[in-house]
Design an enzyme around this catalytic site. Structure first.
Site, PDB file in Angstrom:
ATOM      1  N   TYR A 174      -9.937   6.728 -15.805  1.00  0.00           N
ATOM      2  CA  TYR A 174     -10.747   7.460 -14.840  1.00  0.00           C
ATOM      3  C   TYR A 174     -11.884   8.202 -15.518  1.00  0.00           C
ATOM      4  O   TYR A 174     -12.801   8.675 -14.866  1.00  0.00           O
ATOM      5  CB  TYR A 174      -9.902   8.485 -14.079  1.00  0.00           C
ATOM      6  CG  TYR A 174      -9.313   7.923 -12.821  1.00  0.00           C
ATOM      7  CD1 TYR A 174     -10.084   7.829 -11.677  1.00  0.00           C
ATOM      8  CD2 TYR A 174      -8.004   7.487 -12.783  1.00  0.00           C
ATOM      9  CE1 TYR A 174      -9.561   7.300 -10.531  1.00  0.00           C
ATOM     10  CE2 TYR A 174      -7.477   6.953 -11.639  1.00  0.00           C
ATOM     11  CZ  TYR A 174      -8.255   6.866 -10.503  1.00  0.00           C
ATOM     12  OH  TYR A 174      -7.743   6.338  -9.364  1.00  0.00           O
ATOM     13  N   CYS A 348      -1.890  11.043   4.363  1.00  0.00           N
ATOM     14  CA  CYS A 348      -2.398   9.752   4.859  1.00  0.00           C
ATOM     15  C   CYS A 348      -3.436   9.150   3.909  1.00  0.00           C
ATOM     16  O   CYS A 348      -3.764   7.979   4.005  1.00  0.00           O
ATOM     17  CB  CYS A 348      -2.986   9.907   6.250  1.00  0.00           C
ATOM     18  SG  CYS A 348      -4.564  10.785   6.264  1.00  0.00           S
ATOM     19  N   GLN A 422       1.654   6.803  17.982  1.00  0.00           N
ATOM     20  CA  GLN A 422       1.981   5.824  16.938  1.00  0.00           C
ATOM     21  C   GLN A 422       2.510   6.460  15.654  1.00  0.00           C
ATOM     22  O   GLN A 422       3.103   5.780  14.828  1.00  0.00           O
ATOM     23  CB  GLN A 422       0.737   5.010  16.589  1.00  0.00           C
ATOM     24  CG  GLN A 422       0.356   3.991  17.624  1.00  0.00           C
ATOM     25  CD  GLN A 422      -0.944   3.316  17.205  1.00  0.00           C
ATOM     26  OE1 GLN A 422      -1.071   2.798  16.114  1.00  0.00           O
ATOM     27  NE2 GLN A 422      -1.916   3.341  18.084  1.00  0.00           N
TER      28      GLN A 422
END
Ligand SMILES: Cc1cc2nc3c(=O)[nH]c(=O)nc-3n(C[C@H](O)[C@H](O)[C@H](O)COP(=O)(O)O)c2cc1C
Length: 656
Positions: A174, A348, A422
């Site tokens: 990175y 998420c 959902q």
């Protein structure tokens, strides 16, 4: 006070910090083309300072004239940036926090030819060749220039009023510094390679230059990976030695992260399903061996956990990266006992997906991320209306929250017996439990704000007409896509990923399963069935085969999550056919085409469709004749991500 460990002051070098909370380095892309901060960027960080952070670390500040992390990052390579950094420092100090820019050189992660450099010309095996380029090996003269660049950048940061710097030496490929330390990426045979002492020469010289140019008393936090996790990479034992060298070099604190690139990439920003406080064990071991303050980072989500980590001696400070994206004010809320109001990151990784796609960050649970200015804040509506929201998924819930905050009278009507839409299905996958945090937050907010909720209620046009709402927001979500063009789609042995996850339709013995579609849901259902979680309930291991039309799995996710899915499917022995198009579903299998040839899978007892979803909206057309104002949002308008759904909800809540 609750959380008395978290809110103790601490010294980092000579610097007094008000508490133990740190906003971790999180690249935002709130910069202008030239690498200076936009006003939006300054407001973003100022809000986190005002919200109670002890230290704010600003991610990936490049020190080289040309190299940029992800081709966009804040810059510190010229004196011209000093006034802009000064504005940032003032804004952060006004909120009571300390500012540490994270100095770095992107090395191999700026793919532009000629700019892409590394310790050695070792290609980085990656899922994103467009991000990691083909590096040129640095000459000694170039290395010496970069060392000077680090020193000069630190001097500028001090002149701009920053309180210290973070030196980025974590995560393998990175960044340049970690690449030098890595035995996988550094194959040099001069004084900058070979033994760990040789590989540490470059970072130690950078630290020396920073001290020489910015002052001995200018505190340096060094970010390291406790364990890099690539095969043959650095282990914790070698990290202890590295930390000892850093301590002797006079740094002020050590931040313990984990993972590296390529293989351990999913650990850098822990993907869903990884353990909480994932690097805290490593931090605790480091802490036993150094007198320096130790910061722990990685999947620390709640104030309770942060407080515990400090109390139990695992760390002196706790770093929340996504935690501060999700809630700029969580420290103040925690200190004030407003725990239900904290927007806990649900993992998420929507923020990272945006960043990977070259956009600025956003957040599924905090749709105000990037809108911290007062003039973009939620403002009261001119006329209070009766607003009816159909559907209690993430889009509907966020629409309800914002509309209610604006003073409307809001009712949610939901067909099922639960809030969350959902998310209730998505959370069933073993790796996705943390999605429930978002549902829990919204449930609390609905109660607090006085949003009326009618569960188990079908909102027909007649039902809605009778209630005479001033405005309706249709947020009825999506339905799984059924590929009617594939012969056999309606056979007895066919079900959908949604039906399996919601336990609606689990058919057959389910011992040898084919999943059509290797996107996020296809991967998750495959892991759900093939993983250890289901084994206790079945006679043995479920054999799973995924058939995906693209040439890669988990399309559209961030590369950490993509890599993690690939690892897990490999670990669980899932068979994967890429670039394969299903032509027919049979009673005991399917036919797919790959490279122009037909292939047949036999012995399959269950076929699971995971081919995406399509909008479900049976109301809006009929409502336009009976309700003055109708908005269709979220999946009901267009199947999309959870982040896009809550943003659509927020927008509708502001519009109504
Ligand atoms: C959107 C985003 C941007 C990030 N940018 C950086 C960065 O600039 N520098 C860095 O060292 N780590 C970066 N990271 C990693 C985080 O600093 C942190 O180590 C990781 O997300 C784990 O912490 P968390 O679970 O609290 O989010 C980033 C993570 C995210 C999600």
């Amino acid at each position: 006070m609750q959380f008395k460990n978290l809110f103790q002051p601490i010294r980092i070098g000579n610097l007094e910090v008000r508490n133990r909370t740190v906003m971790g380095p999180t690249a935002t892309h709130f910069e202008n083309e030239d690498g200076s901060f936009t006003q939006r960027g300054i407001d973003h960080y100022a809000a986190r300072a005002k919200g109670g952070a002890g230290i704010i670390i600003i991610g990936c500040v490049t020190v080289d004239t040309r190299a940029r992390y992800f081709c966009s990052s804040p810059c510190a390579w010229d004196d011209k940036y000093i006034p802009n950094w000064n504005q940032m420092a003032d804004a952060i100090h006004e909120g009571g926090a300390k500012l540490f820019p994270q100095l770095m050189h992107p090395g191999p992660i700026d793919p532009r030819p000629g700019i892409c450099v590394n310790a050695s010309r070792v290609p980085v095996p990656t899922l994103m060749p467009e991000v990691w380029g083909d590096p040129k090996e640095l000459t000694v003269a170039e290395i010496e220039q970069i060392i000077d660049d680090f020193g000069e950048a630190a001097r500028r940061m001090r002149e701009a009023g920053c309180d210290g710097v973070e030196f980025h030496m974590a995560h393998g490929a990175y960044a340049l510094t970690a690449s030098f330390v890595s035995p996988i990426l550094n194959k040099r045979t001069d004084e900058y390679g070979g033994t760990i002492e040789g590989r540490m020469k470059f970072p130690l010289e950078c630290i020396k230059a920073i001290k020489a140019k910015a002052g001995e008393d200018f505190p340096i936090i060094v970010r390291v990976s406790g364990e890099e996790l690539d095969p043959y990479s650095r282990t914790l034992r070698e990290t202890f030695y590295v930390v000892d060298m850093l301590e002797k070099a006079g740094v002020a604190a050590i931040e313990v992260s984990g993972g590296s690139c390529p293989a351990g990439g999913w650990r850098v920003t822990p993907v869903n399903g990884l353990p909480m406080a994932i690097n805290a064990d490593a931090a605790e071991e480091v802490k036993k061996r150094t007198k320096l303050p130790v910061l722990a980072v990685g999947n620390i989500r709640t104030p309770e956990m942060g407080d515990y980590l400090i109390e139990s001696g695992a760390a002196d400070m706790v770093v929340y990266s996504r935690g501060f994206i999700a809630d700029p004010e969580w420290p103040n809320k925690a200190a004030g006992g407003r725990l239900d109001d904290i927007m806990v990151c649900c993992g998420c990784v929507g923020c990272n997906v945006l960043l990977n796609n070259g956009k600025h960050i956003g957040c599924t649970i905090n749709t105000d991320c990037g809108k911290e200015r007062a003039d973009t804040a939620i403002i009261p509506a001119e006329n209070s209306k009766n607003v009816m929201i159909i559907g209690a998924g993430p889009a509907g819930l966020e629409a309800a929250r914002v509309a209610r905050l604006r003073g409307h009278d809001v009712t949610i009507v939901e067909k099922s017996g639960k809030l969350g839409g959902q998310f209730n299905i998505a959370a069933v996958s073993p790796s996705k439990q943390s999605l429930t945090m978002l549902v829990k937050y919204f449930a609390n907010q609905m109660k607090k704000l006085g949003v009326k909720i009618e569960l188990n209620t079908e909102a027909t046009p007649e039902f809605i007409a009778q209630r005479k709402p001033d405005a309706v927001i249709v947020a009825t979500g999506a339905q799984p896509l059924i590929p009617k063009s594939i012969p056999g789609y309606d056979k007895e042995n066919v079900t959908t990923a949604w039906d399996v996850l919601s336990s609606e339709k689990i058919i057959g013995p389910c011992e040898n399963v084919a999943v059509i579609g290797g996107g996020a849901i296809g991967c998750e259902i495959a892991e759900y069935l093939a993983g250890r979680f289901t084994r206790p309930f079945t006679k043995g291991r479920i054999t799973v085969t995924v058939v995906e039309m693209l040439d890669h799995l988990a399309h559209g996710l961030d590369f950490g999550t993509m890599a993690h899915h690939a690892d897990l499917l490999g670990e669980y022995g899932v068979n994967v056919h890429l670039s394969s198009i299903v032509k027919e579903i049979k009673d005991d299998g399917l036919v797919f085409e790959k490279n122009g040839k037909d292939h047949i899978l036999t012995g399959i007892d269950t076929v699971i469709l995971a081919m995406g979803s399509k909008p479900y909206d049976t109301l809006s057309e009929k409502l336009r004749e009976i309700v003055p104002e109708v908005h269709v949002i979220g999946d009901a308008k267009q199947a999309q991500t959870a982040l896009e759904a809550t943003y659509a909800g927020a927008e509708a809540g502001r519009l109504v």
